[in-house]
Design a protein around this motif. Structure first.
Motif, PDB file in Angstrom:
ATOM      1  N   ALA A  54      12.440   6.021   3.226  1.00  0.00           N
ATOM      2  CA  ALA A  54      13.326   4.926   3.631  1.00  0.00           C
ATOM      3  C   ALA A  54      14.697   5.071   2.965  1.00  0.00           C
ATOM      4  N   ASN A  55      14.706   5.406   1.674  1.00  0.00           N
ATOM      5  CA  ASN A  55      15.979   5.610   0.972  1.00  0.00           C
ATOM      6  C   ASN A  55      16.764   6.763   1.595  1.00  0.00           C
ATOM      7  N   GLU A  56      16.051   7.815   1.927  1.00  0.00           N
ATOM      8  CA  GLU A  56      16.683   8.987   2.559  1.00  0.00           C
ATOM      9  C   GLU A  56      17.344   8.596   3.880  1.00  0.00           C
ATOM     10  N   LEU A  57      16.713   7.654   4.588  1.00  0.00           N
ATOM     11  CA  LEU A  57      17.235   7.194   5.880  1.00  0.00           C
ATOM     12  C   LEU A  57      18.242   6.053   5.713  1.00  0.00           C
ATOM     13  N   LYS A  58      18.584   5.755   4.428  1.00  0.00           N
ATOM     14  CA  LYS A  58      19.557   4.693   4.107  1.00  0.00           C
ATOM     15  C   LYS A  58      19.095   3.317   4.599  1.00  0.00           C
ATOM     16  N   ARG A  59      17.780   3.097   4.575  1.00  0.00           N
ATOM     17  CA  ARG A  59      17.242   1.790   4.944  1.00  0.00           C
ATOM     18  C   ARG A  59      17.012   0.969   3.682  1.00  0.00           C
ATOM     19  N   LYS A  60      17.141  -0.353   3.787  1.00  0.00           N
ATOM     20  CA  LYS A  60      16.730  -1.220   2.681  1.00  0.00           C
ATOM     21  C   LYS A  60      15.213  -1.197   2.665  1.00  0.00           C
ATOM     22  N   VAL A  61      14.621  -1.106   1.491  1.00  0.00           N
ATOM     23  CA  VAL A  61      13.169  -0.964   1.432  1.00  0.00           C
ATOM     24  C   VAL A  61      12.569  -1.790   0.295  1.00  0.00           C
ATOM     25  N   MET A  98       0.840  -1.196   0.000  1.00  0.00           N
ATOM     26  CA  MET A  98       0.000   0.000   0.000  1.00  0.00           C
ATOM     27  C   MET A  98       0.881   1.253   0.000  1.00  0.00           C
ATOM     28  N   CYS A  99       1.958   1.202  -0.817  1.00  0.00           N
ATOM     29  CA  CYS A  99       2.912   2.323  -0.810  1.00  0.00           C
ATOM     30  C   CYS A  99       2.560   3.398  -1.834  1.00  0.00           C
ATOM     31  N   GLY A 100       1.500   3.179  -2.596  1.00  0.00           N
ATOM     32  CA  GLY A 100       0.978   4.230  -3.475  1.00  0.00           C
ATOM     33  C   GLY A 100       2.018   4.854  -4.386  1.00  0.00           C
ATOM     34  N   SER A 101       2.162   6.170  -4.297  1.00  0.00           N
ATOM     35  CA  SER A 101       3.105   6.887  -5.161  1.00  0.00           C
ATOM     36  C   SER A 101       4.541   6.732  -4.681  1.00  0.00           C
ATOM     37  N   GLY A 102       4.766   6.068  -3.536  1.00  0.00           N
ATOM     38  CA  GLY A 102       6.123   5.721  -3.114  1.00  0.00           C
ATOM     39  C   GLY A 102       6.776   6.683  -2.127  1.00  0.00           C
ATOM     40  N   THR A 103       5.994   7.515  -1.473  1.00  0.00           N
ATOM     41  CA  THR A 103       6.566   8.453  -0.489  1.00  0.00           C
ATOM     42  C   THR A 103       7.371   7.697   0.573  1.00  0.00           C
ATOM     43  N   THR A 104       6.827   6.562   1.018  1.00  0.00           N
ATOM     44  CA  THR A 104       7.504   5.781   2.059  1.00  0.00           C
ATOM     45  C   THR A 104       8.832   5.224   1.554  1.00  0.00           C
ATOM     46  N   ILE A 105       8.868   4.809   0.281  1.00  0.00           N
ATOM     47  CA  ILE A 105      10.123   4.324  -0.312  1.00  0.00           C
ATOM     48  C   ILE A 105      11.159   5.445  -0.307  1.00  0.00           C
ATOM     49  N   ASP A 106      10.723   6.641  -0.684  1.00  0.00           N
ATOM     50  CA  ASP A 106      11.647   7.781  -0.731  1.00  0.00           C
ATOM     51  C   ASP A 106      12.207   8.103   0.652  1.00  0.00           C
TER      52      ASP A 106
END
Ligand code: SAM
Length: 85
Positions: free
Chosen positions: A11-18, A1-9
């Motif tokens: 997570a990447n910003e926080l250097k987490r694997k996503v 349910m990540c939609g347009s991907g805000t959560t992915i962005d």
């Protein structure tokens, strides 16, 4: 349910694997999948973030499996979200 991907962005910003899943894929790093059947082994991730539909007030896509097609005034809405959780 990540939609347009805000959560992915984020997570990447926080250097987490996503890994981001959604029924409606709008960018290449989102994997098409129904959240009621996540293809991951138990205990294989540290954290899960779910931004579920709020009700049937927004048309997220034409996919008939979208939980956002169900009104939050119906018990079915919560039954389907429980399968996700
Ligand atoms: C509130 S939106 C998520 C918004 C997201 N946080 C963003 O940044 O765009 C809810 C999402 O749930 C998705 N969705 C609804 N039912 C789903 C299901 N059964 N499996 C996977 N995704 C689903 C919709 O496609 C929609 O993108």
């Amino acid at each position: 349910m990540c939609g347009s991907g805000t959560t992915i962005d984020v997570a990447n910003e926080l250097k987490r694997k996503v890994i981001g899943y959604d029924l409606n894929v709008v960018r290449p790093d989102v994997i098409k999948n129904d959240s009621r059947k996540i293809p991951l082994k138990d205990n294989s991730v540290d954290f899960v973030f779910i931004d579920s539909p709020y009700s049937d007030n927004i048309n997220y896509s034409n996919n008939k499996e979208c939980i956002g097609k169900i009104s939050c005034e119906k018990t079915e809405f919560y039954d389907e979200l429980e399968k996700v959780a």
